[in-house]
Write a protein that holds these residues in place. Structure first.
Motif, short mmCIF file in Angstrom:
data_model
loop_
_atom_site.label_atom_id
_atom_site.label_comp_id
_atom_site.label_asym_id
_atom_site.label_seq_id
_atom_site.Cartn_x
_atom_site.Cartn_y
_atom_site.Cartn_z
N VAL A 224 47.00 29.21 -15.60
CA VAL A 224 47.57 29.13 -14.25
C VAL A 224 48.97 29.72 -14.20
CG1 VAL A 224 46.20 27.16 -13.44
CG2 VAL A 224 48.32 26.76 -14.69
N TYR A 225 49.35 30.09 -12.97
CA TYR A 225 50.66 30.66 -12.67
C TYR A 225 51.40 29.66 -11.80
CZ TYR A 225 53.94 33.95 -10.44
OH TYR A 225 55.07 34.57 -9.97
N VAL A 226 52.67 29.42 -12.11
CA VAL A 226 53.44 28.44 -11.35
C VAL A 226 54.11 29.11 -10.15
CG1 VAL A 226 55.27 26.70 -11.46
CG2 VAL A 226 53.85 27.14 -13.47
N PRO B 146 53.10 15.84 -15.31
CA PRO B 146 52.13 16.43 -14.40
C PRO B 146 52.80 17.23 -13.28
CG PRO B 146 51.64 14.11 -14.79
CD PRO B 146 53.01 14.38 -15.36
N ILE B 147 52.14 18.27 -12.85
CA ILE B 147 52.65 19.13 -11.77
C ILE B 147 51.57 19.20 -10.69
CG2 ILE B 147 51.84 21.25 -12.95
CD1 ILE B 147 54.36 22.66 -11.84
N TYR B 148 51.98 19.26 -9.44
CA TYR B 148 51.00 19.30 -8.35
C TYR B 148 50.18 20.60 -8.38
CZ TYR B 148 52.80 15.09 -6.26
OH TYR B 148 53.15 13.78 -6.04
N LEU B 149 48.88 20.44 -8.15
CA LEU B 149 47.97 21.59 -8.18
C LEU B 149 48.34 22.63 -7.12
CD1 LEU B 149 44.56 19.73 -8.70
CD2 LEU B 149 45.72 21.17 -10.37
N CYS B 150 48.94 22.17 -6.02
CA CYS B 150 49.30 23.12 -4.96
C CYS B 150 50.41 24.06 -5.40
CB CYS B 150 49.68 22.38 -3.67
SG CYS B 150 51.06 21.25 -3.86
N LYS B 151 51.09 23.71 -6.50
CA LYS B 151 52.14 24.58 -7.01
C LYS B 151 51.59 25.58 -8.02
CE LYS B 151 56.13 21.56 -6.53
NZ LYS B 151 57.19 20.87 -7.26
N LEU B 152 50.30 25.49 -8.29
CA LEU B 152 49.68 26.34 -9.31
C LEU B 152 48.69 27.31 -8.69
CD1 LEU B 152 48.84 23.52 -11.87
CD2 LEU B 152 50.84 25.02 -11.89
N MET B 153 48.54 28.46 -9.33
CA MET B 153 47.52 29.41 -8.90
C MET B 153 46.77 29.87 -10.14
SD MET B 153 48.21 32.60 -6.40
CE MET B 153 47.26 32.57 -4.91
N SER C 71 56.04 27.48 -7.67
CA SER C 71 57.35 26.98 -7.25
C SER C 71 57.88 25.96 -8.24
CB SER C 71 57.26 26.37 -5.85
OG SER C 71 56.42 25.25 -5.86
N GLY C 72 59.12 25.60 -8.07
CA GLY C 72 59.74 24.62 -8.95
C GLY C 72 60.54 25.31 -10.05
N LYS C 73 60.99 24.51 -11.01
CA LYS C 73 61.88 25.05 -12.05
C LYS C 73 61.17 26.02 -13.00
CE LYS C 73 61.24 21.27 -15.32
NZ LYS C 73 61.82 20.42 -16.33
N ASP C 74 59.85 25.94 -13.07
CA ASP C 74 59.10 26.85 -13.94
C ASP C 74 58.41 27.97 -13.16
OD1 ASP C 74 59.59 25.73 -16.53
OD2 ASP C 74 58.32 24.06 -15.97
N LYS C 75 58.89 28.23 -11.97
CA LYS C 75 58.33 29.28 -11.12
C LYS C 75 58.20 30.61 -11.87
CE LYS C 75 59.20 31.65 -6.76
NZ LYS C 75 60.10 31.79 -5.61
N GLY C 76 57.03 31.21 -11.76
CA GLY C 76 56.81 32.51 -12.40
C GLY C 76 56.24 32.43 -13.81
N GLU D 118 53.52 31.07 -16.81
CA GLU D 118 52.09 30.83 -16.92
C GLU D 118 51.81 29.85 -18.04
OE1 GLU D 118 49.76 34.35 -17.37
OE2 GLU D 118 50.61 35.28 -15.57
N GLY D 119 50.72 29.12 -17.90
CA GLY D 119 50.35 28.19 -18.96
C GLY D 119 48.90 27.79 -18.83
N LYS D 120 48.45 27.04 -19.83
CA LYS D 120 47.06 26.61 -19.84
C LYS D 120 46.96 25.15 -19.41
CE LYS D 120 44.61 25.76 -23.63
NZ LYS D 120 44.00 25.93 -24.96
N ILE D 121 45.97 24.85 -18.60
CA ILE D 121 45.76 23.47 -18.15
C ILE D 121 45.29 22.61 -19.32
CG2 ILE D 121 44.38 21.95 -16.67
CD1 ILE D 121 45.88 23.50 -14.77
N ILE D 122 46.02 21.53 -19.58
CA ILE D 122 45.63 20.61 -20.64
C ILE D 122 44.78 19.49 -20.07
CG2 ILE D 122 46.50 18.93 -22.31
CD1 ILE D 122 49.03 20.72 -22.52
N LYS D 123 45.16 19.01 -18.89
CA LYS D 123 44.46 17.89 -18.29
C LYS D 123 44.62 17.94 -16.78
CE LYS D 123 43.69 13.06 -18.78
NZ LYS D 123 43.68 11.90 -19.52
N VAL D 124 43.55 17.58 -16.05
CA VAL D 124 43.62 17.53 -14.59
C VAL D 124 43.44 16.09 -14.14
CG1 VAL D 124 42.64 18.39 -12.42
CG2 VAL D 124 42.63 19.86 -14.44
#
Ligand SMILES: [Zn+2]
Length: 108
Positions: A11-13, A64-71, A15-20, A22-28
């Motif tokens: 996923v791509y972030v 955890p980060i909100y899914l709406c902040k991820l693409m 918004s927020g402090k990690d905007k821009g 990418e990382g892998k989803i560990i847990k939903v």
């Protein structure tokens, strides 16, 4: 099968402090609409000394980060993208990239 972001997705972030980043989803956490992403939204936790660990310290871990902040990042074209539902040649429901029209879900 849901057509949402899943474990092991890249996923791509947005918004927020990690905007821009990418990382892998560990847990939903579907009920909370949040997920833990590898290397994203890291927080420092101060730990107190316990009988087993005599020294307190700082542990860094992902919050955890909100899914709406991820693409979702498409594994085919490598771009952050939206996706829609489709079917593969075996009739399985799959996610399809809106940008390159390729199937996102690979067979395991
Ligand atoms: Zn694509």
């Amino acid at each position: 099968m849901s057509l949402r972001i899943k474990k092991n997705d890249r996923v791509y972030v947005l918004s927020g402090k990690d905007k821009g980043k990418e990382g892998k989803i560990i847990k939903v956490f579907p009920k909370e609409g949040r997920a833990i992403v590898e290397g994203i939204n890291r927080i420092k936790r101060h730990t107190r000394p316990t009988p087993t660990i005599r020294q307190g310290g700082i542990i860094e871990r992902e919050a955890p980060i909100y899914l709406c902040k991820l693409m979702l990042v498409c594994p085919n074209c490598g771009q952050p993208t939206r996706f829609f539902a489709g079917f593969d040649s075996n009739g399985n429901k799959v996610r399809i990239c809106k940008k390159c029209k390729e199937i996102i879900d690979r067979k395991e």
